[in-house]
Design a protein around this motif. Structure first.
Motif, PDB file in Angstrom:
ATOM      1  N   GLU A   1       1.026  -1.226   0.165  1.00 15.65           N
ATOM      2  CA  GLU A   1       0.099  -0.005   0.014  1.00 15.65           C
ATOM      3  C   GLU A   1       0.820   1.329   0.028  1.00 15.65           C
ATOM      4  O   GLU A   1       0.630   2.175  -0.524  1.00 15.65           O
TER       5      GLU A   1
ATOM      6  N   GLU B   1       0.786   4.052  -3.110  1.00 21.56           N
ATOM      7  CA  GLU B   1       0.591   5.494  -2.679  1.00 21.56           C
ATOM      8  C   GLU B   1       1.856   6.255  -3.198  1.00 21.56           C
ATOM      9  O   GLU B   1       1.856   7.380  -3.622  1.00 21.56           O
TER      10      GLU B   1
ATOM     11  N   ARG C   1       1.822   6.735  -6.883  1.00 18.65           N
ATOM     12  CA  ARG C   1       0.872   7.555  -7.171  1.00 18.65           C
ATOM     13  C   ARG C   1       1.354   9.153  -7.105  1.00 18.65           C
ATOM     14  O   ARG C   1       1.262   9.803  -8.120  1.00 18.65           O
ATOM     15  N   ARG C   2       1.989   9.318  -5.837  1.00 21.85           N
ATOM     16  CA  ARG C   2       2.491  10.713  -5.821  1.00 21.85           C
ATOM     17  C   ARG C   2       3.449  10.968  -6.646  1.00 21.85           C
ATOM     18  O   ARG C   2       3.557  12.234  -7.095  1.00 21.85           O
TER      19      ARG C   2
END
Length: 73
Positions: free
Chosen positions: A59, A63, A66-67
């Motif tokens: 996870e 994340e 994505r950032r």
């Protein structure tokens, strides 16, 4: 968000020197690492394929990706 002086020192750390970043949860390590990678890529100081970022869980990895994608566009 703008970088603190400590974060800016990491983001702009010399390319030819290793850096070890230790900080508590919620201190902005992921933000700093995203900005460090963006700095290296945008300044053409490092080939993106030469960069490896390791996360402690899937996870966190999702994340972070994505950032980074959002930041680099």
């Amino acid at each position: 968000m703008s970088a603190s002086p400590e974060q800016a020192a990491i983001i702009n750390h010399p390319v030819d020197r290793h850096a070890n970043v230790v900080a508590v949860a919620g201190s902005g390590k992921s933000y700093t690492l995203v900005e460090r990678i963006a700095f290296l890529v945008e300044a053409k100081r490092t080939n993106p394929s030469d960069i490896c970022a390791v996360m402690f869980g899937s996870e966190a990895s999702k994340e972070f990706q994505r950032r980074l994608i959002t930041r680099l566009g």
